[in-house]
Design an enzyme around this catalytic site. Structure first.
Site, PDB file in Angstrom:
ATOM      1  N   GLU A 487       0.837  -1.204   0.000  1.00 47.57           N
ATOM      2  CA  GLU A 487       0.000   0.000   0.000  1.00 47.57           C
ATOM      3  C   GLU A 487       0.879   1.264   0.000  1.00 47.57           C
ATOM      4  O   GLU A 487       0.579   2.239  -0.695  1.00 47.57           O
ATOM      5  CB  GLU A 487      -0.959  -0.035   1.208  1.00 47.57           C
ATOM      6  CG  GLU A 487      -1.809   1.211   1.425  1.00 47.57           C
ATOM      7  CD  GLU A 487      -2.708   1.594   0.261  1.00 47.57           C
ATOM      8  OE1 GLU A 487      -2.849   0.825  -0.697  1.00 47.57           O
ATOM      9  OE2 GLU A 487      -3.236   2.716   0.305  1.00 47.57           O
ATOM     10  N   HIS A 510      14.849 -13.871  -3.516  1.00 38.75           N
ATOM     11  CA  HIS A 510      14.444 -14.685  -4.668  1.00 38.75           C
ATOM     12  C   HIS A 510      14.401 -13.861  -5.949  1.00 38.75           C
ATOM     13  O   HIS A 510      13.717 -14.241  -6.892  1.00 38.75           O
ATOM     14  CB  HIS A 510      13.100 -15.350  -4.378  1.00 38.75           C
ATOM     15  CG  HIS A 510      13.155 -16.234  -3.177  1.00 38.75           C
ATOM     16  ND1 HIS A 510      13.782 -17.456  -3.182  1.00 38.75           N
ATOM     17  CD2 HIS A 510      12.730 -16.036  -1.903  1.00 38.75           C
ATOM     18  CE1 HIS A 510      13.713 -17.993  -1.973  1.00 38.75           C
ATOM     19  NE2 HIS A 510      13.081 -17.149  -1.172  1.00 38.75           N
TER      20      HIS A 510
END
Ligand code: F6R
Length: 614
Positions: A487, A510
């Site tokens: 957000e 990752h």
């Protein structure tokens, strides 16, 4: 998104229409126009690419007389934003003018048919096709304008809120809606038309909300006549609006967004009022209690929403699974509606929407209802389409939110989800009493704690200068702070046009960690919760790659402060309530960066407040 205003009465229509358009500016638009019917029954259309103030300038010295008119702000869907594509659109004979919100999906087929019959088009819009179709049906079948509108709308596939004015009939304006809101304000011998109530509040608090597939004939001096598309008379219900004019003004603030950020202590108090009773250690949401059995039996909860409301939904997932032990899935409404989802009759669907008008969420609700699920709405705009199309729900009660970037509506959505989770958890006995009481007592202190964060506004403004150089930002959080990272990133990109991404901190390794260097600001939300120690490792990984870290930490923090380049402190609270606090500095940071970059904070480019088309 597009805005509609109309007036019929005894006053000069033009100032009422343009004031109404100004009230709708917050919805986002790229062109504006007006059609006025004067005393000589001339139908004048004026339109421009640009702002409502450009339209006012353009109209100087022109005939703007008339006691009836329609006006529009357009947010381009079919055809670029230019004068020709702006509404209103004339029919071929120039006896009709029409404005339209929504999308006519089958406009190409209709347009081809009309072109074969000799109709020519001045614009690329689907709207012009509709006004030509109405004229074609009227003249071809020799029917009155009301019948022609009805028959034309029966051929239309798509969404619309329209207003039509006819040169030969100065005594009325015709309006209609399907999947796009339309409100009629009732004055004394005068009527106001708008796509939401904000242009009407200046004149009257009595309104009628049109239902889907209804047409209303708005006469100057008699009650609106409402018909269905099948030509059945309807009796409209008059509703009293509860919006005050001060909600529509900025007051002492330079922008609505800043005003709305600062309103949050009060809006959260309003949202809790009548629901949280701290003296009795009790919390009740009537929308839940009225349907208690349904919630106790629920096999699964599906949360549907878009944008910021979807981020609130993600927090809802964490809350409802933690306190109610019900599996939760959070879906983008736009994906859910088109992917043949599995929906069980004992599912509960929670639809979250500030505006209550988001087209994708409305369509997703319809799908869920057809499958027999129970649909619960969390909305802000009272009387909007979603609350009217759900089985139960809770309003967020934050008043009108005008800044396009949602702030106070978001925190109230999260608060409603917190209240839902602990209310259902209490009924199901899945939340220990001690924890229930602790959360209630912490909840009661949230408004004051937000006030304390807002006191740091100047510090955050100062800090924002450090970051205006950046073209990219990464936001990281874990647990309840992960949706807040997303957000925070969304707030920044919406209003400053800086690229920003929110990640679950452990995912950095990752892939995204490849982006980190000395130019990359990384905002980390590292409050004291179950993953605090893990978060510290993630922060160290960023630091080791020279990322510039701004950390949101608790006042009691003594570890992250030593690693981060900059910190903003927020008060401690219960872990599940932390989103209500951690989002506040991120809202302020986005706001100040956008202001420093000279952006139009309340009306950022390309964005609309209420997304009524898919
Ligand atoms: C972002 C924002 C949008 C809305 C989204 C859904 O600040 O306001 O992402 O959250 O368009 O709108 P609603 O909540 O009205 O369904």
């Amino acid at each position: 998104m597009c805005g509609i205003v109309g007036y019929i009465g005894r006053q000069n229509a033009f100032p009422i229409l343009t004031k109404g358009l100004h009230r709708l500016e917050y919805r986002g638009y790229d062109s504006a126009g007006v059609a006025l019917l004067n005393q000589e029954n001339e139908l004048n259309i004026y339109k421009v690419k640009g702002r409502v103030s450009d339209l006012e300038l353009f109209c100087e010295g022109k005939d703007i007389s008339g006691h009836a008119g329609i006006a529009h702000t357009r947010w381009a869907t079919h055809g670029e934003p230019n004068q020709a594509n702006a509404h209103p659109h004339y029919s071929q004979s120039e006896s009709l003018a029409l404005i339209h919100n929504g999308i006519i999906e089958n406009y190409t087929v209709l347009k081809t048919g009309l072109m074969q019959k000799g109709y020519t088009f001045q614009s690329e819009t689907d709207t012009e096709v509709l006004v030509q179709l109405i004229e074609y049906i009227k003249t071809g079948n020799n029917v009155d304008i009301i019948t022609a509108v009805r028959l034309a709308l029966k051929q239309v596939v798509g969404a619309y809120a329209i207003a039509i004015i006819e040169r030969q009939n100065p005594e009325f304006i015709i309006v209609a809606r399907k999947s796009s809101p339309l409100v009629v304000g009732i004055g004394k011998d005068e009527f106001f038309i708008a796509s939401d109530a904000s242009p009407i509040i200046d004149h009257t608090d009595k309104v009628i909300y049109l239902e889907d597939e209804e047409i209303a004939v708005i006469h100057r001096d008699k009650a609106p006549q409402v018909l269905s598309l099948a030509n059945v008379e309807k009796t409209p219900q008059t509703i009293q609006l509860e919006v005050s004019l001060s909600e529509l003004e900025k007051g002492e603030y330079p922008h609505f967004m800043l005003k709305e950020i600062f309103e949050q202590p009060q809006t959260l108090r309003d949202c809790m009022r009548g629901r949280v009773n701290i003296d009795c250690n009790n919390l009740t949401l009537s929308g839940i209690i009225d349907h208690k059995e349904r919630f106790l039996k629920a096999r699964r909860i599906i949360i549907l929403a878009c944008g910021t409301s979807w981020h609130a939904g993600l927090i809802g997932e964490y809350l409802l699974e933690e306190f109610c032990r019900i599996p939760v899935e959070v879906e983008y409404s736009s994906e859910f509606r088109y992917r043949n989802p599995v929906i069980y009759p004992d599912d509960i669907v929670i639809a979250i929407s500030q505006s209550g008008e988001t087209a994708d969420t409305l369509a997703a609700i319809e799908l869920a209802k057809k499958a027999g699920a129970f649909v619960y709405g969390i909305c802000n705009v009272v009387g909007s389409s979603i609350p009217r199309n759900t089985n139960s729900g809770s309003y967020t009660h934050v008043g009108v939110e005008i800044g396009v970037a949602s702030t106070k509506a978001f925190t109230a959505q999260v608060l409603v989800l917190i209240m839902m989770a602990i209310n259902i958890g209490k009924e199901k006995n899945t939340i220990p009493n001690e924890q229930y009481e602790h959360i209630l007592s912490e909840l009661n202190q949230i408004p004051e704690k937000i006030e304390a964060i807002l006191e740091q506004n100047i510090i955050i403004e100062d800090l924002s200068k450090t970051f205006t150089y950046a073209h990219n930002f990464i936001y990281m959080g874990r647990g309840y702070s992960y949706p807040i990272a997303m957000e925070g990133a969304l707030k920044l990109k919406e209003i400053s046009y800086i690229h920003a991404e929110g990640y679950p901190a452990a995912e950095m390794k990752h892939g995204p960690i490849a982006l980190i260097d000395q130019d990359m600001p990384v905002i980390v939300i590292a409050t004291h919760d179950g993953t605090y120690e893990k978060m510290i490792s993630n922060i160290q990984e960023i630091k080791a790659r020279n990322g510039r870290i701004l950390a949101i930490v608790n006042q009691s923090d003594n570890k992250v402060k030593n690693i981060a380049d900059y910190v903003i402190e927020i008060p401690n609270t219960a872990e599940c309530l932390s989103p209500l606090l951690s989002i506040i500095p991120l809202q302020l940071l986005s706001y100040h960066i956008a202001v420093k970059k000279g952006r139009d904070v309340d009306m950022p480019r390309n964005l609309a407040k209420s997304v009524t088309v898919e």
